[in-house]
Design an enzyme around this catalytic site. Sequence first.
Site, short mmCIF file in Angstrom:
data_model
loop_
_atom_site.label_atom_id
_atom_site.label_comp_id
_atom_site.label_asym_id
_atom_site.label_seq_id
_atom_site.Cartn_x
_atom_site.Cartn_y
_atom_site.Cartn_z
N CYS A 46 97.76 -4.58 -12.20
CA CYS A 46 97.65 -3.85 -13.32
C CYS A 46 98.13 -4.27 -14.86
O CYS A 46 99.33 -4.82 -14.64
CB CYS A 46 98.50 -2.34 -13.02
SG CYS A 46 98.65 -1.21 -14.59
N TYR A 77 85.84 -0.63 -18.45
CA TYR A 77 86.94 -0.45 -17.38
C TYR A 77 86.37 0.08 -16.20
O TYR A 77 86.53 -0.48 -15.03
CB TYR A 77 88.22 0.52 -17.94
CG TYR A 77 89.06 0.64 -16.83
CD1 TYR A 77 89.97 -0.05 -16.54
CD2 TYR A 77 89.19 1.96 -16.25
CE1 TYR A 77 91.14 0.06 -15.64
CE2 TYR A 77 90.17 2.23 -15.32
CZ TYR A 77 91.10 1.25 -15.21
OH TYR A 77 91.93 1.69 -14.11
N GLU A 89 92.03 -7.75 -14.34
CA GLU A 89 92.66 -7.28 -15.42
C GLU A 89 93.72 -8.59 -15.77
O GLU A 89 94.35 -8.84 -14.95
CB GLU A 89 93.42 -6.14 -14.87
CG GLU A 89 92.46 -4.74 -14.48
CD GLU A 89 93.50 -3.59 -14.40
OE1 GLU A 89 94.24 -3.47 -14.94
OE2 GLU A 89 92.74 -2.48 -13.83
N ASP A 124 97.13 -0.65 -5.61
CA ASP A 124 96.09 -0.92 -6.28
C ASP A 124 95.26 -1.90 -5.63
O ASP A 124 95.69 -3.24 -5.38
CB ASP A 124 96.45 -1.64 -7.73
CG ASP A 124 97.23 -0.35 -8.62
OD1 ASP A 124 96.89 0.82 -8.38
OD2 ASP A 124 97.85 -0.89 -9.42
N TYR A 129 92.51 -6.81 -9.31
CA TYR A 129 93.79 -6.97 -9.25
C TYR A 129 94.45 -8.17 -8.64
O TYR A 129 95.73 -8.03 -8.32
CB TYR A 129 94.62 -5.78 -8.51
CG TYR A 129 94.17 -4.40 -8.97
CD1 TYR A 129 94.49 -3.92 -10.16
CD2 TYR A 129 93.25 -3.33 -8.24
CE1 TYR A 129 94.47 -2.50 -10.67
CE2 TYR A 129 93.14 -2.11 -8.83
CZ TYR A 129 93.57 -1.66 -10.13
OH TYR A 129 93.19 -0.64 -10.44
N CYS A 192 102.56 2.54 -13.09
CA CYS A 192 102.42 1.04 -13.12
C CYS A 192 103.63 0.54 -12.24
O CYS A 192 104.28 -0.19 -13.04
CB CYS A 192 102.00 0.60 -14.34
SG CYS A 192 101.21 -1.03 -14.16
N CYS A 201 112.38 -17.43 -9.16
CA CYS A 201 112.24 -18.85 -9.32
C CYS A 201 113.52 -19.85 -9.24
O CYS A 201 113.38 -21.04 -9.05
CB CYS A 201 111.45 -19.12 -10.57
SG CYS A 201 109.65 -18.50 -10.48
#
Length: 202
Positions: A46, A77, A89, A124, A129, A192, A201
């Site tokens: 998203c 969209y 997206e 989603d 996505y 979201c 990382c």
Amino acid sequence: MFFQRSVAPVDHDDAVLQMPFFHRVLGDPLDREFPDSETAFLALGCFWGAEKLYWQLDGVLSTAAGYMGGTTRNPRYEETCTGLTGHAETVRIVFDPSVITYADLLKLFFENHDPTQGDRQGNDVGSQYRSAIFTTTDEQAAVAARVRDEFQAKLSSAGYGKITTTVEPAPQWWYAEPVHQQYLDANPGGYCPVHATGITCG
């Protein structure tokens, strides 16, 4: 995200976002050019939450939500939600490389979604996505491949599967509709969720 209607994609001559359009948080026109800047295009599910992640960073000059990686010109969209446009997206990030590096942006990219899920992030679901890095230079492509491989080693050690993130040359970028620009600033309670693995990382 919004309710997904089945709308067949078609090419459009008119853009869904007309300039001038000003960034709701940073204040500049979205099409402003910044000297000595670089641009990153990142798809991590998203685009609402992804854009907010990046506009908060020192060294990021501008962000925008949009569509990339497909074949439909000036996509809408509703069309993108069908998966038939081929677009993902995608967040466009304009940044000052003397303050924040491309590798720094990519580390946040991998840490803030699950890059092993293929065409989905959590609930989603769909190719819009998918996880993708769209590179603008050979140097960006090399950095993206290196950071991806380093993160794969960490994911594998934690029991996760193979990264599905693609690294590909950036095609045409298309702005998303005005309602999607800086959506979580205009709608602080908007849906979201972050689908991060919890692996860093480091």
